[in-house]
Each structure stands twice: as C-alpha cells, then as structure tokens.
Design a protein around this motif. Structure first.
Motif, PDB file in Angstrom:
ATOM      1  N   ARG A  52       0.430  -1.056  -0.301  1.00 33.02           N
ATOM      2  CA  ARG A  52       0.016   0.364  -0.215  1.00 33.02           C
ATOM      3  C   ARG A  52       0.844   1.341   0.370  1.00 33.02           C
ATOM      4  N   TYR A  53       2.334   1.235   0.156  1.00 36.80           N
ATOM      5  CA  TYR A  53       3.072   2.374   0.801  1.00 36.80           C
ATOM      6  C   TYR A  53       3.948   2.806  -0.513  1.00 36.80           C
ATOM      7  N   ILE A  54       3.475   1.580  -1.755  1.00 32.13           N
ATOM      8  CA  ILE A  54       4.405   2.104  -2.464  1.00 32.13           C
ATOM      9  C   ILE A  54       3.759   2.189  -3.604  1.00 32.13           C
ATOM     10  N   ILE A  55       2.891   1.491  -3.228  1.00 35.40           N
ATOM     11  CA  ILE A  55       1.485   2.177  -4.662  1.00 35.40           C
ATOM     12  C   ILE A  55       0.776   3.471  -4.333  1.00 35.40           C
ATOM     13  N   ALA A  56       0.646   3.724  -2.917  1.00 33.85           N
ATOM     14  CA  ALA A  56       0.299   5.371  -2.621  1.00 33.85           C
ATOM     15  C   ALA A  56       1.300   6.429  -3.182  1.00 33.85           C
ATOM     16  N   ASN A  57       2.633   5.650  -3.579  1.00 30.93           N
ATOM     17  CA  ASN A  57       3.238   6.974  -3.573  1.00 30.93           C
ATOM     18  C   ASN A  57       2.963   7.870  -4.453  1.00 30.93           C
ATOM     19  N   PRO A  58       2.667   8.263  -5.496  1.00 28.26           N
ATOM     20  CA  PRO A  58       2.074   8.645  -6.472  1.00 28.26           C
ATOM     21  C   PRO A  58       1.082  10.308  -6.101  1.00 28.26           C
ATOM     22  N   VAL A  59       0.849   9.722  -4.599  1.00 25.51           N
ATOM     23  CA  VAL A  59      -0.938  10.079  -4.430  1.00 25.51           C
ATOM     24  C   VAL A  59       0.183  10.936  -3.154  1.00 25.51           C
ATOM     25  N   ARG A  60       1.060  10.433  -2.370  1.00 31.77           N
ATOM     26  CA  ARG A  60       1.555  11.226  -1.542  1.00 31.77           C
ATOM     27  C   ARG A  60       2.275  12.425  -2.263  1.00 31.77           C
ATOM     28  N   ALA A  61       2.906  12.242  -3.474  1.00 31.69           N
ATOM     29  CA  ALA A  61       4.024  13.869  -4.285  1.00 31.69           C
ATOM     30  C   ALA A  61       3.320  14.181  -4.910  1.00 31.69           C
ATOM     31  N   GLY A  62       1.861  14.128  -5.452  1.00 33.12           N
ATOM     32  CA  GLY A  62       0.472  14.806  -5.153  1.00 33.12           C
ATOM     33  C   GLY A  62       0.627  14.419  -6.648  1.00 33.12           C
ATOM     34  N   LEU A  63       0.822  13.875  -7.840  1.00 33.99           N
ATOM     35  CA  LEU A  63       0.934  13.605  -8.908  1.00 33.99           C
ATOM     36  C   LEU A  63      -0.619  13.898  -9.733  1.00 33.99           C
ATOM     37  N   VAL A  64      -2.229  12.997  -8.670  1.00 31.21           N
ATOM     38  CA  VAL A  64      -2.409  12.647  -9.208  1.00 31.21           C
ATOM     39  C   VAL A  64      -3.608  12.275  -6.958  1.00 31.21           C
ATOM     40  N   GLU A  65      -5.323  12.374  -7.642  1.00 31.38           N
ATOM     41  CA  GLU A  65      -5.730  12.399  -6.203  1.00 31.38           C
ATOM     42  C   GLU A  65      -5.784  10.789  -5.322  1.00 31.38           C
ATOM     43  N   ARG A  66      -6.079   9.983  -6.930  1.00 31.69           N
ATOM     44  CA  ARG A  66      -6.498   8.867  -6.624  1.00 31.69           C
ATOM     45  C   ARG A  66      -5.469   7.971  -7.094  1.00 31.69           C
ATOM     46  N   ILE A  67      -5.099   6.823  -6.655  1.00 27.15           N
ATOM     47  CA  ILE A  67      -4.151   5.740  -7.630  1.00 27.15           C
ATOM     48  C   ILE A  67      -4.749   5.358  -8.409  1.00 27.15           C
ATOM     49  N   GLY A  68      -5.877   5.250  -8.996  1.00 22.57           N
ATOM     50  CA  GLY A  68      -6.276   5.153 -10.363  1.00 22.57           C
ATOM     51  C   GLY A  68      -6.058   5.968 -11.068  1.00 22.57           C
ATOM     52  N   ASP A  69      -5.620   6.715 -11.454  1.00 19.18           N
ATOM     53  CA  ASP A  69      -6.070   7.600 -11.957  1.00 19.18           C
ATOM     54  C   ASP A  69      -4.015   7.349 -12.451  1.00 19.18           C
ATOM     55  N   TYR A  70      -3.492   7.033 -12.048  1.00 22.76           N
ATOM     56  CA  TYR A  70      -1.901   7.217 -11.916  1.00 22.76           C
ATOM     57  C   TYR A  70      -1.792   5.961 -12.937  1.00 22.76           C
ATOM     58  N   PRO A  71      -1.049   5.366 -14.545  1.00 22.83           N
ATOM     59  CA  PRO A  71      -0.396   5.202 -15.428  1.00 22.83           C
ATOM     60  C   PRO A  71       0.211   3.431 -14.547  1.00 22.83           C
ATOM     61  N   PHE A  72       1.321   4.615 -13.524  1.00 15.79           N
ATOM     62  CA  PHE A  72       2.342   3.431 -13.817  1.00 15.79           C
ATOM     63  C   PHE A  72       2.512   2.668 -12.448  1.00 15.79           C
ATOM     64  N   TRP A  73       1.635   1.520 -11.963  1.00 14.83           N
ATOM     65  CA  TRP A  73       1.693   0.658 -10.809  1.00 14.83           C
ATOM     66  C   TRP A  73       0.696  -0.182 -11.055  1.00 14.83           C
ATOM     67  N   ASP A  74       1.503  -1.534 -10.124  1.00 10.76           N
ATOM     68  CA  ASP A  74       0.393  -2.814 -10.430  1.00 10.76           C
ATOM     69  C   ASP A  74       0.776  -3.114  -9.073  1.00 10.76           C
ATOM     70  N   SER A  75       0.098  -4.260  -8.373  1.00 15.50           N
ATOM     71  CA  SER A  75       0.122  -4.882  -7.613  1.00 15.50           C
ATOM     72  C   SER A  75      -0.205  -6.547  -7.071  1.00 15.50           C
ATOM     73  N   ALA A  76       0.170  -7.457  -6.784  1.00 11.40           N
ATOM     74  CA  ALA A  76      -0.573  -9.184  -7.218  1.00 11.40           C
ATOM     75  C   ALA A  76      -1.240  -8.873  -5.596  1.00 11.40           C
ATOM     76  N   PHE A  77      -1.403  -7.812  -4.478  1.00  9.43           N
ATOM     77  CA  PHE A  77      -2.482  -7.770  -3.755  1.00  9.43           C
ATOM     78  C   PHE A  77      -4.000  -7.322  -4.219  1.00  9.43           C
ATOM     79  N   LEU A  78      -4.161  -6.962  -5.376  1.00  9.09           N
ATOM     80  CA  LEU A  78      -5.535  -6.199  -5.461  1.00  9.09           C
ATOM     81  C   LEU A  78      -6.203  -6.598  -6.786  1.00  9.09           C
TER      82      LEU A  78
END
Length: 158
Positions: free
Chosen positions: A132-158
C-alpha cells in the motif's frame, strides 16, 4: 566523466558488504534515476520501462509483488527466487528498463543510479502495508488524487 568502473561502484559495493539475499525473502527496493532526472514523466518512456518489469528474463525466478514507477525513481516489492541474488535481479530490472527507455529517449548510457536501497520485510503482515505504501507514492507526491488515475503501478494484492 572519465571514471574507472571499479571507482564508480566502490561505494555501492561497500553498502552491499555483509548483506545477504535469501531465497523466498521479500524486499522493498527503491532505485533513483541518474541525477534524479524525471525520465518517466514522459508517458511513452514510462510505458517502455514498465514493459521491462514484466519480462521474466529480467526477474529470473523472483516475483514482482508490487511496484510503482515515479518520474525519477522506482519502488519494487520483490520476492526472491532460488537462482539469483537481490543485487542481480535489481541490476537486471534497471538494465532492461533502461535499455527500453533509452530507445524511446534516443539516448545512450546509464539511466539509473548504480546503487539502490533495500529493506527486508520481517513478517507477512508487512507485505500489505508496504505494498500500500509503494502504490500510494504518486498520491503522496501530489501527482494524482487517486491511485487509479496514475498509470505506472501494479500489485499482486489487488
């Protein structure tokens, strides 16, 4: 810069001294681009780098459990296999993504810093927290408001 390869990686090797890579162990790895250049801010360059993350030849028998590619760095949650140590898997991921990104950028040379940071996870519970920490990086950095809006991530847990 005319630096001998041994000189360039001396500090990196010193950081790795005494560390071991254990089969089955999960590591959170962070690597920065050379000079923190935001190469992956370009969507097409990011797409090419991400394609390399899914190449089994780069991972060998390691498993990529979660990842995010930021404009100037990447985070990977890797579970090690039996045949290759962490340092080699990370090196191969960086090399494969660098080759693909360099092709898009019409440039040559290293794309990533030679060193990387890693942290071994101690228990199963850490997996989900770190993913969750890894995936939330773009949100914390202010690149997007929701992780679903960021194109470069993936997780085997979702």
């Amino acid at each position: 810069m005319d630096m001998h390869v041994d000189d360039r990686f001396r500090g990196h090797r010193a950081l790795r001294r005494g560390r071991v890579s254990l089969p089955g162990q999960v590591y959170h790895v962070t690597a920065s681009t050379l000079g923190r250049r935001p190469w992956f801010a370009d969507f097409h360059v990011g797409c090419e780098a991400v394609r390399a993350f899914h190449q089994q030849v780069a991972l060998a028998d390691a498993r990529l459990l979660a990842w995010v590619l930021m404009p100037d760095h990447g985070h990977w949650l890797l579970q090690m296999g039996e045949c290759m140590p962490l340092e080699r898997v990370v090196s191969r991921l960086k090399a494969a993504s660098g080759v693909r990104a360099n092709r898009m950028l019409a440039r040559a040379g290293p794309l990533w810093e030679p060193a990387f940071h890693d942290r071994a996870l101690r228990c199963e519970d850490d997996l989900f927290v770190v993913a969750r920490y890894i995936i939330a990086n773009p949100v914390r950095a202010g690149l997007v408001e929701r992780i679903g809006d960021y194109p470069f991530w993936d997780s085997a847990f979702l």
